[in-house]
Motif scaffolding. Structure first.
Motif, short mmCIF file in Angstrom:
data_model
loop_
_atom_site.label_atom_id
_atom_site.label_comp_id
_atom_site.label_asym_id
_atom_site.label_seq_id
_atom_site.Cartn_x
_atom_site.Cartn_y
_atom_site.Cartn_z
N VAL A 43 36.20 7.81 122.38
CA VAL A 43 35.04 8.54 122.89
C VAL A 43 33.82 7.65 122.74
CG1 VAL A 43 33.65 10.62 122.60
CG2 VAL A 43 36.10 10.73 122.20
N PRO A 44 33.06 7.47 123.81
CA PRO A 44 31.90 6.59 123.72
C PRO A 44 30.81 7.17 122.81
CG PRO A 44 31.98 7.68 125.85
CD PRO A 44 33.26 8.01 125.15
N ASP A 45 30.05 6.28 122.18
CA ASP A 45 28.97 6.67 121.29
C ASP A 45 27.69 6.87 122.09
OD1 ASP A 45 27.58 7.26 119.03
OD2 ASP A 45 27.43 5.19 118.31
N SER A 46 27.64 7.99 122.80
CA SER A 46 26.49 8.31 123.65
C SER A 46 26.36 9.82 123.76
CB SER A 46 26.67 7.68 125.04
OG SER A 46 27.79 8.27 125.68
N VAL A 47 25.39 10.27 124.51
CA VAL A 47 25.23 11.70 124.73
C VAL A 47 26.45 12.27 125.44
CG1 VAL A 47 23.83 13.47 125.87
CG2 VAL A 47 22.71 11.52 124.77
N TYR A 48 26.99 11.53 126.40
CA TYR A 48 28.20 11.96 127.11
C TYR A 48 29.36 12.12 126.12
CZ TYR A 48 32.46 11.61 129.86
OH TYR A 48 33.70 11.84 130.39
N GLY A 49 29.50 11.19 125.20
CA GLY A 49 30.57 11.27 124.21
C GLY A 49 30.39 12.46 123.28
N ALA A 50 29.14 12.75 122.91
CA ALA A 50 28.87 13.89 122.04
C ALA A 50 29.20 15.20 122.74
CB ALA A 50 27.42 13.87 121.60
N ILE A 51 28.85 15.29 124.01
CA ILE A 51 29.16 16.50 124.78
C ILE A 51 30.67 16.65 124.94
CG2 ILE A 51 28.95 17.59 127.05
CD1 ILE A 51 26.12 16.35 127.18
N LEU A 52 31.35 15.56 125.23
CA LEU A 52 32.80 15.58 125.38
C LEU A 52 33.47 16.02 124.08
CD1 LEU A 52 35.20 14.95 127.25
CD2 LEU A 52 35.16 12.62 126.33
N LEU A 53 32.99 15.50 122.96
CA LEU A 53 33.54 15.86 121.66
C LEU A 53 33.28 17.34 121.35
CD1 LEU A 53 35.07 14.18 119.61
CD2 LEU A 53 32.93 13.87 118.38
N SER A 54 32.13 17.85 121.74
CA SER A 54 31.81 19.25 121.52
C SER A 54 32.73 20.16 122.33
CB SER A 54 30.36 19.53 121.90
OG SER A 54 29.49 18.84 121.05
N ILE A 55 33.01 19.77 123.57
CA ILE A 55 33.90 20.56 124.42
C ILE A 55 35.32 20.57 123.84
CG2 ILE A 55 34.98 20.66 126.70
CD1 ILE A 55 32.30 19.60 127.82
N ILE A 56 35.80 19.40 123.41
CA ILE A 56 37.13 19.32 122.81
C ILE A 56 37.19 20.17 121.54
CG2 ILE A 56 38.74 17.76 121.65
CD1 ILE A 56 37.76 15.57 123.63
N ASP A 57 36.16 20.09 120.71
CA ASP A 57 36.11 20.86 119.48
C ASP A 57 36.07 22.36 119.76
OD1 ASP A 57 35.90 21.12 116.66
OD2 ASP A 57 33.74 21.49 116.89
N PHE A 58 35.36 22.76 120.80
CA PHE A 58 35.27 24.17 121.18
C PHE A 58 36.66 24.74 121.49
CE2 PHE A 58 34.66 27.36 124.56
CZ PHE A 58 33.90 28.29 123.87
N PHE A 59 37.43 24.02 122.32
CA PHE A 59 38.75 24.51 122.69
C PHE A 59 39.75 24.42 121.54
CE2 PHE A 59 37.06 23.71 127.01
CZ PHE A 59 37.23 24.98 127.50
N LEU A 60 39.64 23.40 120.70
CA LEU A 60 40.54 23.29 119.55
C LEU A 60 40.28 24.40 118.54
CD1 LEU A 60 40.85 19.47 118.84
CD2 LEU A 60 42.58 21.02 119.73
N SER A 61 39.03 24.83 118.42
CA SER A 61 38.74 25.93 117.49
C SER A 61 39.43 27.20 117.94
CB SER A 61 37.23 26.13 117.36
OG SER A 61 36.68 26.62 118.56
N PHE A 62 39.50 27.46 119.26
CA PHE A 62 40.23 28.62 119.74
C PHE A 62 41.72 28.50 119.41
CE2 PHE A 62 36.59 29.43 122.54
CZ PHE A 62 36.44 30.79 122.33
N ALA A 63 42.28 27.30 119.53
CA ALA A 63 43.69 27.10 119.22
C ALA A 63 43.96 27.35 117.74
CB ALA A 63 44.12 25.69 119.61
#
Length: 53
Positions: free
Chosen positions: A2-22
């Motif tokens: 995951v790139p170290d940028s705003v895009y990477g932070a948003i991507l990581l947040s989206i992944i974390d959001f769905f993993l929390s539901f799992a």
């Protein structure tokens, strides 16, 4: 990676959001088995009062 940028932070947040539901769904599935486990380990109180082993 995951790139170290705003895009990477948003991507990581989206992944974390769905993993929390799992993870929450997994915890819910484990908790739903507790009533069945309780029935398997049922203790006969009448036998205990009579002194049966």
């Amino acid at each position: 990676m995951v790139p170290d940028s705003v895009y990477g932070a948003i991507l990581l947040s989206i992944i974390d959001f769905f993993l929390s539901f799992a993870i929450i769904a997994g915890i819910g599935a484990v908790l739903s088995f507790f009533p069945y486990l309780n029935r398997l380990g049922e203790i006969d109180e009448k036998k205990l009062r009579e002194g049966g082993h």
